[in-house]
Write a protein that holds these residues in place. Structure first.
Motif, PDB file in Angstrom:
ATOM      1  N   THR A 193       8.577  16.885 -21.051  1.00 25.08           N
ATOM      2  CA  THR A 193       8.596  16.132 -19.827  1.00 25.08           C
ATOM      3  C   THR A 193       7.611  15.079 -20.052  1.00 25.08           C
ATOM      4  OG1 THR A 193       9.875  18.055 -18.503  1.00 25.08           O
ATOM      5  CG2 THR A 193       8.783  16.331 -17.604  1.00 25.08           C
ATOM      6  N   LEU A 194       6.365  15.740 -20.126  1.00 25.89           N
ATOM      7  CA  LEU A 194       4.981  14.955 -20.180  1.00 25.89           C
ATOM      8  C   LEU A 194       5.233  13.985 -21.423  1.00 25.89           C
ATOM      9  CD1 LEU A 194       2.236  17.529 -19.851  1.00 25.89           C
ATOM     10  CD2 LEU A 194       3.256  16.184 -17.997  1.00 25.89           C
ATOM     11  N   ALA A 195       5.591  14.083 -22.345  1.00 27.07           N
ATOM     12  CA  ALA A 195       5.974  13.123 -23.522  1.00 27.07           C
ATOM     13  C   ALA A 195       6.850  12.000 -23.251  1.00 27.07           C
ATOM     14  CB  ALA A 195       6.121  13.623 -24.670  1.00 27.07           C
ATOM     15  N   LEU A 196       7.771  12.460 -22.158  1.00 36.15           N
ATOM     16  CA  LEU A 196       8.795  11.431 -21.931  1.00 36.15           C
ATOM     17  C   LEU A 196       8.427  10.541 -20.654  1.00 36.15           C
ATOM     18  CD1 LEU A 196      11.830  10.461 -21.702  1.00 36.15           C
ATOM     19  CD2 LEU A 196      12.287  12.093 -20.089  1.00 36.15           C
ATOM     20  N   LEU A 197       7.789  11.035 -19.780  1.00 35.22           N
ATOM     21  CA  LEU A 197       7.375  10.430 -18.408  1.00 35.22           C
ATOM     22  C   LEU A 197       5.834   9.739 -18.579  1.00 35.22           C
ATOM     23  CD1 LEU A 197       8.445  12.793 -15.766  1.00 35.22           C
ATOM     24  CD2 LEU A 197       9.870  10.852 -16.491  1.00 35.22           C
ATOM     25  N   VAL A 198       4.663  10.417 -19.239  1.00 34.80           N
ATOM     26  CA  VAL A 198       3.607   9.718 -18.854  1.00 34.80           C
ATOM     27  C   VAL A 198       3.372   8.320 -19.439  1.00 34.80           C
ATOM     28  CG1 VAL A 198       1.189   9.841 -19.945  1.00 34.80           C
ATOM     29  CG2 VAL A 198       2.292  11.894 -19.104  1.00 34.80           C
ATOM     30  N   PRO A 199       4.164   7.954 -20.862  1.00 33.58           N
ATOM     31  CA  PRO A 199       4.025   6.795 -21.360  1.00 33.58           C
ATOM     32  C   PRO A 199       5.027   5.649 -20.562  1.00 33.58           C
ATOM     33  CG  PRO A 199       4.737   8.311 -23.108  1.00 33.58           C
ATOM     34  CD  PRO A 199       4.883   9.016 -22.015  1.00 33.58           C
ATOM     35  N   VAL A 200       5.994   5.999 -19.957  1.00 31.58           N
ATOM     36  CA  VAL A 200       6.589   5.071 -19.075  1.00 31.58           C
ATOM     37  C   VAL A 200       5.665   4.781 -17.931  1.00 31.58           C
ATOM     38  CG1 VAL A 200       8.558   4.794 -17.344  1.00 31.58           C
ATOM     39  CG2 VAL A 200       8.978   6.268 -19.568  1.00 31.58           C
ATOM     40  N   ILE A 201       5.131   5.945 -17.273  1.00 30.44           N
ATOM     41  CA  ILE A 201       4.212   5.456 -16.198  1.00 30.44           C
ATOM     42  C   ILE A 201       2.919   4.739 -16.537  1.00 30.44           C
ATOM     43  CG2 ILE A 201       2.764   6.584 -14.216  1.00 30.44           C
ATOM     44  CD1 ILE A 201       4.566   8.939 -14.730  1.00 30.44           C
ATOM     45  N   ASN A 261       0.811  -1.275   0.183  1.00 29.24           N
ATOM     46  CA  ASN A 261       0.117  -0.205  -0.161  1.00 29.24           C
ATOM     47  C   ASN A 261       0.861   1.156   0.043  1.00 29.24           C
ATOM     48  OD1 ASN A 261      -2.182  -1.581   0.164  1.00 29.24           O
ATOM     49  ND2 ASN A 261      -2.705  -1.422   2.469  1.00 29.24           N
ATOM     50  N   GLU A 262       2.040   1.085   0.567  1.00 28.09           N
ATOM     51  CA  GLU A 262       2.741   2.395   0.888  1.00 28.09           C
ATOM     52  C   GLU A 262       3.581   2.735  -0.609  1.00 28.09           C
ATOM     53  OE1 GLU A 262       5.443   1.261   3.693  1.00 28.09           O
ATOM     54  OE2 GLU A 262       4.177   1.996   5.539  1.00 28.09           O
ATOM     55  N   VAL A 263       3.638   1.671  -1.552  1.00 29.58           N
ATOM     56  CA  VAL A 263       4.039   1.949  -2.789  1.00 29.58           C
ATOM     57  C   VAL A 263       3.357   3.017  -3.360  1.00 29.58           C
ATOM     58  CG1 VAL A 263       4.405   0.935  -5.170  1.00 29.58           C
ATOM     59  CG2 VAL A 263       5.138  -0.343  -3.006  1.00 29.58           C
ATOM     60  N   TRP A 264       1.878   3.060  -3.244  1.00 28.82           N
ATOM     61  CA  TRP A 264       1.065   4.090  -3.842  1.00 28.82           C
ATOM     62  C   TRP A 264       1.486   5.254  -3.790  1.00 28.82           C
ATOM     63  CZ3 TRP A 264      -3.166   2.619  -7.364  1.00 28.82           C
ATOM     64  CH2 TRP A 264      -3.403   1.280  -7.686  1.00 28.82           C
ATOM     65  N   LEU A 265       1.769   5.463  -2.201  1.00 23.83           N
ATOM     66  CA  LEU A 265       2.205   6.880  -1.892  1.00 23.83           C
ATOM     67  C   LEU A 265       3.523   7.290  -2.530  1.00 23.83           C
ATOM     68  CD1 LEU A 265       2.001   9.431  -0.165  1.00 23.83           C
ATOM     69  CD2 LEU A 265       2.889   8.220   1.923  1.00 23.83           C
ATOM     70  N   VAL A 266       4.275   6.598  -2.619  1.00 26.29           N
ATOM     71  CA  VAL A 266       5.757   6.576  -3.283  1.00 26.29           C
ATOM     72  C   VAL A 266       5.578   7.046  -4.772  1.00 26.29           C
ATOM     73  CG1 VAL A 266       8.010   5.880  -3.955  1.00 26.29           C
ATOM     74  CG2 VAL A 266       6.987   5.441  -1.621  1.00 26.29           C
ATOM     75  N   ALA A 267       4.611   6.301  -5.441  1.00 29.17           N
ATOM     76  CA  ALA A 267       4.416   6.436  -6.716  1.00 29.17           C
ATOM     77  C   ALA A 267       3.786   7.803  -6.972  1.00 29.17           C
ATOM     78  CB  ALA A 267       3.380   5.518  -7.216  1.00 29.17           C
ATOM     79  N   ALA A 268       2.650   8.326  -6.147  1.00 26.98           N
ATOM     80  CA  ALA A 268       1.814   9.463  -6.125  1.00 26.98           C
ATOM     81  C   ALA A 268       3.141  10.623  -6.065  1.00 26.98           C
ATOM     82  CB  ALA A 268       0.767   9.496  -5.184  1.00 26.98           C
ATOM     83  N   ALA A 269       3.887  10.571  -4.926  1.00 24.82           N
ATOM     84  CA  ALA A 269       4.765  11.582  -4.782  1.00 24.82           C
ATOM     85  C   ALA A 269       5.889  11.722  -6.022  1.00 24.82           C
ATOM     86  CB  ALA A 269       5.737  11.249  -3.557  1.00 24.82           C
ATOM     87  N   GLY A 270       6.207  10.573  -6.437  1.00 21.54           N
ATOM     88  CA  GLY A 270       6.882  10.782  -7.657  1.00 21.54           C
ATOM     89  C   GLY A 270       6.244  11.351  -9.026  1.00 21.54           C
ATOM     90  N   VAL A 271       5.076  11.067  -9.069  1.00 21.96           N
ATOM     91  CA  VAL A 271       4.467  11.560 -10.165  1.00 21.96           C
ATOM     92  C   VAL A 271       3.841  13.118  -9.902  1.00 21.96           C
ATOM     93  CG1 VAL A 271       1.877  11.643 -11.241  1.00 21.96           C
ATOM     94  CG2 VAL A 271       3.200   9.517 -10.799  1.00 21.96           C
TER      95      VAL A 271
END
Length: 251
Positions: free
Chosen positions: A215-223, A51-61
């Motif tokens: 930045t969005l074009a680079l990161l969004v597809p990866v996510i 569950n904590e992974v979701w917070l780490v992911a949200a913070a990274g996003v």
């Protein structure tokens, strides 16, 4: 799309981690003895790290896709964020260390850390979310809104405990809500937390604070590629541990 991604991770964290935070908040009520508390903790043991992974992911996003908003949120909620991180560390220390030494005083100390850390997490999120939803928020109104959000976390934890525990522990979990259907109660509290996240997102200037197009074009597809793996792993954990707790775990 970037707004959807941030909302997906944030709401996922609130719903999933809100359950283990709520169980930790009410640990003294749910477990009256050391053995009962260990069984209650077993109900969240397979889930809390995932569950904590979701917070780490949200913070990274937030940092990658909304860097300007990240700075604004951290600056405006500095004390609440520091308290949240402290509560997170203390809660997890309690979960990991309570079973490492066979002594009643040792276990009681770390059980207290679990409760204190969980309450700190819930109140910190209450301060952050209520501050976003009702701005400016000061004085008694701020305190009441913060406590109301924390109470929602606690109720969500009770509904989750009702799904996971058996016998008297389950009866104790469902008694405050008077729920005959734990799944229905869990769905309601999960929907309330999700709605809280959606309303907070509506209040934030997400579109205006998004990163530049490159930045969005680079990161969004990866996510987007990584999201199915996170969802599948979470679904696998829930399916594997779908049965009620039958005894103490490693914690």
């Amino acid at each position: 799309m970037e707004i959807f991604i941030l909302g997906f991770f944030t709401i996922g964290y609130l719903v999933l981690a809100g359950a283990d935070i709520g169980v930790g908040m009410l640990l003294p009520y749910l477990g009256r003895s050391a053995d009962e508390r260990r069984e209650v903790i077993t109900s969240i043991a397979p889930f809390f790290l995932g569950n904590e992974v979701w917070l780490v992911a949200a913070a990274g996003v937030l940092a990658g896709l909304f860097p300007e908003l990240e700075g604004t949120l951290l600056t405006g909620n500095y004390l609440a964020v520091v308290a949240l991180l402290a509560g997170w560390v203390v809660r997890d220390m309690g979960l990991w260390l309570r079973g490492r030494v066979d002594g009643p005083h040792w276990r009681l100390c770390w059980d207290g850390a679990i409760v204190a850390g969980s309450w700190t997490l819930a109140l910190s999120w209450g301060a952050i979310l209520s501050g976003i939803l009702v701005e400016p928020l000061t004085g008694l109104v701020a305190a009441l809104a913060t406590v109301a959000v924390a109470a929602l976390f606690a109720t969500h934890g009770l509904s989750f405990a009702g799904l996971r525990l058996r016998g008297e522990l389950r009866a104790r979990a469902v008694r405050p809500t008077g729920a005959a259907d734990e799944r229905g109660t869990y769905a309601l509290t999960a929907a309330a937390l999700a709605a809280l996240g959606v309303l907070a997102g509506i209040r934030l200037p997400l579109a205006a604070s998004a990163a530049d197009a490159g930045t969005l074009a680079l990161l969004v597809p990866v996510i987007l590629v990584l999201i199915p793996f996170l969802v599948l792993s979470q679904a696998w954990v829930w399916w594997t541990f779908r049965h009620r707790v039958s005894g103490p775990s490693y914690l």
